[in-house]
Design a protein around this motif. Structure first.
Motif, PDB file in Angstrom:
ATOM      1  N   TRP A 196     -91.242  19.550 -92.317  1.00 10.59           N
ATOM      2  CA  TRP A 196     -92.140  19.561 -93.468  1.00 10.59           C
ATOM      3  C   TRP A 196     -93.558  19.289 -92.987  1.00 10.59           C
ATOM      4  CZ3 TRP A 196     -90.542  20.241 -98.609  1.00 10.59           C
ATOM      5  CH2 TRP A 196     -89.152  20.243 -98.814  1.00 10.59           C
ATOM      6  N   ARG A 197     -94.522  20.034 -93.548  1.00 14.19           N
ATOM      7  CA  ARG A 197     -95.944  19.711 -93.345  1.00 14.19           C
ATOM      8  C   ARG A 197     -96.397  18.984 -94.599  1.00 14.19           C
ATOM      9  NH1 ARG A 197    -100.155  22.707 -90.618  1.00 14.19           N
ATOM     10  NH2 ARG A 197     -98.885  24.577 -90.680  1.00 14.19           N
ATOM     11  N   VAL A 198     -96.870  17.762 -94.419  1.00 18.14           N
ATOM     12  CA  VAL A 198     -97.206  16.898 -95.554  1.00 18.14           C
ATOM     13  C   VAL A 198     -98.631  16.396 -95.408  1.00 18.14           C
ATOM     14  CG1 VAL A 198     -96.594  14.807 -96.820  1.00 18.14           C
ATOM     15  CG2 VAL A 198     -94.803  16.157 -95.703  1.00 18.14           C
ATOM     16  N   ARG A 199     -99.370  16.431 -96.515  1.00 17.31           N
ATOM     17  CA  ARG A 199    -100.692  15.796 -96.554  1.00 17.31           C
ATOM     18  C   ARG A 199    -100.648  14.680 -97.589  1.00 17.31           C
ATOM     19  NH1 ARG A 199    -106.179  18.894 -95.226  1.00 17.31           N
ATOM     20  NH2 ARG A 199    -105.468  19.989 -93.380  1.00 17.31           N
ATOM     21  N   THR A 200    -101.191  13.542 -97.200  1.00 21.20           N
ATOM     22  CA  THR A 200    -101.234  12.409 -98.112  1.00 21.20           C
ATOM     23  C   THR A 200    -102.508  11.626 -97.879  1.00 21.20           C
ATOM     24  OG1 THR A 200     -99.995  10.485 -98.925  1.00 21.20           O
ATOM     25  CG2 THR A 200    -100.017  10.846 -96.544  1.00 21.20           C
ATOM     26  N   THR A 201    -102.942  10.895 -98.882  1.00 22.86           N
ATOM     27  CA  THR A 201    -104.136  10.059 -98.772  1.00 22.86           C
ATOM     28  C   THR A 201    -103.706   8.602 -98.720  1.00 22.86           C
ATOM     29  OG1 THR A 201    -105.500  11.650 -99.976  1.00 22.86           O
ATOM     30  CG2 THR A 201    -106.311   9.400 -99.845  1.00 22.86           C
ATOM     31  N   LEU A 202    -104.145   7.911 -97.688  1.00 21.02           N
ATOM     32  CA  LEU A 202    -103.817   6.501 -97.505  1.00 21.02           C
ATOM     33  C   LEU A 202    -105.074   5.648 -97.645  1.00 21.02           C
ATOM     34  CD1 LEU A 202    -101.456   6.716 -94.390  1.00 21.02           C
ATOM     35  CD2 LEU A 202    -100.805   6.625 -96.800  1.00 21.02           C
ATOM     36  N   PRO A 203    -104.927   4.416 -98.128  1.00 22.65           N
ATOM     37  CA  PRO A 203    -106.097   3.523 -98.184  1.00 22.65           C
ATOM     38  C   PRO A 203    -106.659   3.290 -96.782  1.00 22.65           C
ATOM     39  CG  PRO A 203    -104.230   2.641 -99.430  1.00 22.65           C
ATOM     40  CD  PRO A 203    -103.695   3.801 -98.641  1.00 22.65           C
ATOM     41  N   ASP A 204    -107.975   3.214 -96.670  1.00 19.94           N
ATOM     42  CA  ASP A 204    -108.617   3.005 -95.376  1.00 19.94           C
ATOM     43  C   ASP A 204    -108.627   1.513 -95.057  1.00 19.94           C
ATOM     44  OD1 ASP A 204    -109.920   3.334 -93.028  1.00 19.94           O
ATOM     45  OD2 ASP A 204    -111.869   3.816 -93.900  1.00 19.94           O
ATOM     46  N   ARG A 205    -107.426   1.025 -94.699  1.00 23.56           N
ATOM     47  CA  ARG A 205    -107.306  -0.383 -94.336  1.00 23.56           C
ATOM     48  C   ARG A 205    -106.251  -0.531 -93.239  1.00 23.56           C
ATOM     49  NH1 ARG A 205    -104.818  -0.780 -99.726  1.00 23.56           N
ATOM     50  NH2 ARG A 205    -102.539  -0.921 -99.478  1.00 23.56           N
ATOM     51  N   PRO A 206    -106.359  -1.563 -92.435  1.00 20.03           N
ATOM     52  CA  PRO A 206    -105.425  -1.747 -91.320  1.00 20.03           C
ATOM     53  C   PRO A 206    -103.981  -1.809 -91.812  1.00 20.03           C
ATOM     54  CG  PRO A 206    -107.299  -3.223 -91.086  1.00 20.03           C
ATOM     55  CD  PRO A 206    -107.408  -2.612 -92.446  1.00 20.03           C
ATOM     56  N   GLY A 207    -103.093  -1.129 -91.109  1.00 23.13           N
ATOM     57  CA  GLY A 207    -101.671  -1.206 -91.413  1.00 23.13           C
ATOM     58  C   GLY A 207    -101.145  -0.159 -92.362  1.00 23.13           C
ATOM     59  N   ALA A 208    -102.036   0.631 -92.992  1.00 19.77           N
ATOM     60  CA  ALA A 208    -101.565   1.610 -93.973  1.00 19.77           C
ATOM     61  C   ALA A 208    -100.688   2.667 -93.306  1.00 19.77           C
ATOM     62  CB  ALA A 208    -102.751   2.268 -94.675  1.00 19.77           C
ATOM     63  N   LEU A 209    -101.138   3.182 -92.177  1.00 16.54           N
ATOM     64  CA  LEU A 209    -100.362   4.207 -91.476  1.00 16.54           C
ATOM     65  C   LEU A 209     -99.099   3.596 -90.861  1.00 16.54           C
ATOM     66  CD1 LEU A 209    -100.175   7.150 -90.640  1.00 16.54           C
ATOM     67  CD2 LEU A 209    -101.545   6.618 -88.615  1.00 16.54           C
ATOM     68  N   ALA A 210     -99.196   2.349 -90.394  1.00 12.71           N
ATOM     69  CA  ALA A 210     -98.028   1.685 -89.822  1.00 12.71           C
ATOM     70  C   ALA A 210     -96.931   1.508 -90.870  1.00 12.71           C
ATOM     71  CB  ALA A 210     -98.428   0.327 -89.240  1.00 12.71           C
ATOM     72  N   ALA A 211     -97.324   1.193 -92.110  1.00 14.79           N
ATOM     73  CA  ALA A 211     -96.339   1.026 -93.183  1.00 14.79           C
ATOM     74  C   ALA A 211     -95.620   2.342 -93.464  1.00 14.79           C
ATOM     75  CB  ALA A 211     -97.040   0.517 -94.447  1.00 14.79           C
ATOM     76  N   LEU A 212     -96.379   3.449 -93.431  1.00 16.08           N
ATOM     77  CA  LEU A 212     -95.761   4.754 -93.653  1.00 16.08           C
ATOM     78  C   LEU A 212     -94.805   5.085 -92.507  1.00 16.08           C
ATOM     79  CD1 LEU A 212     -95.441   7.446 -95.110  1.00 16.08           C
ATOM     80  CD2 LEU A 212     -97.529   8.252 -93.981  1.00 16.08           C
ATOM     81  N   ALA A 213     -95.220   4.801 -91.278  1.00 16.46           N
ATOM     82  CA  ALA A 213     -94.355   5.064 -90.125  1.00 16.46           C
ATOM     83  C   ALA A 213     -93.075   4.251 -90.210  1.00 16.46           C
ATOM     84  CB  ALA A 213     -95.105   4.750 -88.831  1.00 16.46           C
ATOM     85  N   THR A 214     -93.179   3.012 -90.663  1.00 19.53           N
ATOM     86  CA  THR A 214     -91.998   2.165 -90.814  1.00 19.53           C
ATOM     87  C   THR A 214     -91.050   2.734 -91.859  1.00 19.53           C
ATOM     88  OG1 THR A 214     -93.237   0.176 -90.185  1.00 19.53           O
ATOM     89  CG2 THR A 214     -91.197  -0.142 -91.421  1.00 19.53           C
ATOM     90  N   ALA A 215     -91.608   3.207 -92.984  1.00 15.80           N
ATOM     91  CA  ALA A 215     -90.779   3.782 -94.042  1.00 15.80           C
ATOM     92  C   ALA A 215     -90.059   5.035 -93.551  1.00 15.80           C
ATOM     93  CB  ALA A 215     -91.649   4.115 -95.253  1.00 15.80           C
ATOM     94  N   CYS A 216     -90.763   5.838 -92.743  1.00 17.43           N
ATOM     95  CA  CYS A 216     -90.133   7.035 -92.197  1.00 17.43           C
ATOM     96  C   CYS A 216     -88.991   6.664 -91.254  1.00 17.43           C
ATOM     97  CB  CYS A 216     -91.168   7.883 -91.445  1.00 17.43           C
ATOM     98  SG  CYS A 216     -92.361   8.725 -92.505  1.00 17.43           S
ATOM     99  N   GLY A 217     -89.217   5.673 -90.419  1.00 10.85           N
ATOM    100  CA  GLY A 217     -88.176   5.253 -89.483  1.00 10.85           C
ATOM    101  C   GLY A 217     -86.945   4.739 -90.197  1.00 10.85           C
ATOM    102  N   GLU A 218     -87.148   3.949 -91.245  1.00  8.85           N
ATOM    103  CA  GLU A 218     -86.017   3.410 -92.003  1.00  8.85           C
ATOM    104  C   GLU A 218     -85.230   4.502 -92.709  1.00  8.85           C
ATOM    105  OE1 GLU A 218     -87.897   0.603 -94.541  1.00  8.85           O
ATOM    106  OE2 GLU A 218     -88.023  -0.980 -92.997  1.00  8.85           O
ATOM    107  N   ALA A 219     -85.908   5.616 -93.048  1.00 14.96           N
ATOM    108  CA  ALA A 219     -85.236   6.727 -93.735  1.00 14.96           C
ATOM    109  C   ALA A 219     -84.647   7.748 -92.771  1.00 14.96           C
ATOM    110  CB  ALA A 219     -86.221   7.413 -94.680  1.00 14.96           C
ATOM    111  N   GLY A 220     -84.792   7.497 -91.460  1.00 15.23           N
ATOM    112  CA  GLY A 220     -84.279   8.441 -90.476  1.00 15.23           C
ATOM    113  C   GLY A 220     -85.123   9.692 -90.353  1.00 15.23           C
ATOM    114  N   VAL A 221     -86.407   9.570 -90.696  1.00 14.44           N
ATOM    115  CA  VAL A 221     -87.347  10.700 -90.628  1.00 14.44           C
ATOM    116  C   VAL A 221     -88.264  10.505 -89.424  1.00 14.44           C
ATOM    117  CG1 VAL A 221     -89.273  11.857 -91.779  1.00 14.44           C
ATOM    118  CG2 VAL A 221     -87.268  11.148 -93.097  1.00 14.44           C
TER     119      VAL A 221
END
Length: 281
Positions: free
Chosen positions: A3-28
């Motif tokens: 999947w090619r996905v575009r999303t807008t994240l808040p410009d603050r530390p940890g926002a991308l890390a939280a998304l990466a963690t959610a992907c890992g937990e979902a097996g993505v």
């Protein structure tokens, strides 16, 4: 499934890390990432590898209200700087291919105009527009403008150093004849080019293959625009294939201010004619 996905994240530390963690937990698996910085938020484009049975709704739930999400192929994993270098090389080789190459580079998609975001790029006096469902970022606008400036420079240089015409019929100047809503380019009484203006401003233009690249299409376009003005039409429209590389140099050579828009496999040119001198019939 990719999947090619575009999303807008808040410009603050940890926002991308939280998304990466959610992907890992979902097996993505996140296979690709491109970041487009903004003032208050950051747009991230990700290439995700999900289980084969995942749907767009499941991707949206994982990412959290994505701007866009669509299945893609491994081509989406191509290094982005490499894509831009390849696009610049294609434009330098064939500047007239700019609308087609730009649309492909920015993943422009077909669809209704009110569902699309449009990016306008100036090549000389011609406005080239590409459109897609996902909004263009400020970074993409800057990249598109830089490429358009490059093409403008190349086309200006090419126009300043014309090459001799060695095609069939060289040296023969066509006669341009107006009849009703039609302008014909005649050589020895035979039509080698034709432009027709419909009541709604739609222009049909053709030039025989043996007589192309001699300025006949440009002259027919100018005369068709002036003829439309004399018939009370304020704007003319040409529609052709997206890969028609004759359109951009023709409109530029005509000195007309046009808007070229790409959408899927269709290229549309709109030219205002109100300020032109009407063609005397």
């Amino acid at each position: 499934m990719l999947w090619r996905v575009r999303t807008t994240l808040p410009d603050r530390p940890g926002a991308l890390a939280a998304l990466a963690t959610a992907c890992g937990e979902a097996g993505v698996n996140i296979l690709g990432l491109q970041i487009f910085p903004g003032v208050e938020a950051v747009t991230d484009e990700l290439v995700l590898s999900t289980p084969d049975d995942w749907t767009e709704a499941e991707v949206a739930t994982l990412v959290g209200q994505p701007i866009s999400a669509a299945p893609c192929t491994e081509a989406a994993l191509l290094d982005q700087p490499t894509r831009y270098v390849q696009a610049a090389r294609a434009m330098l080789t064939s500047p007239a291919s700019f609308p087609e190459v730009a649309a492909r580079l920015f993943d422009a998609e077909a669809g209704a105009a009110d569902e699309q975001d449009v990016m306008s790029l100036m090549v000389g006096e011609v406005q080239v527009q590409v459109s897609r469902g996902a909004p263009f970022t400020a970074t993409e606008h800057a990249r598109g403008t830089a490429l358009a400036d490059l093409v403008s420079d190349v086309l200006a240089r090419d126009h300043a150093t014309p090459t001799p015409d060695r095609r069939m019929g060289g040296g023969v100047a066509p006669e341009y004849v107006v009849s009703g809503a039609m302008v014909s380019a005649l050589v020895n009484g035979a039509a080698v080019g034709l432009a027709t203006v419909a009541l709604d401003g739609e222009v049909t233009l053709r030039v025989d293959a043996a007589w192309q690249r001699r300025g006949i299409g440009t002259r027919l376009l100018v005369d068709a625009a002036r003829l439309a003005n004399s018939r009370g039409i304020e704007e003319i429209v040409l529609t052709t294939r997206a890969d028609n590389q004759a359109v951009l140099p023709m409109v530029m050579a005509a000195g007309l201010r046009g808007r070229i828009r790409m959408a899927g496999s269709t290229l549309t040119v709109r030219i205002g004619v109100r300020d032109l001198k009407p063609l005397q019939v």
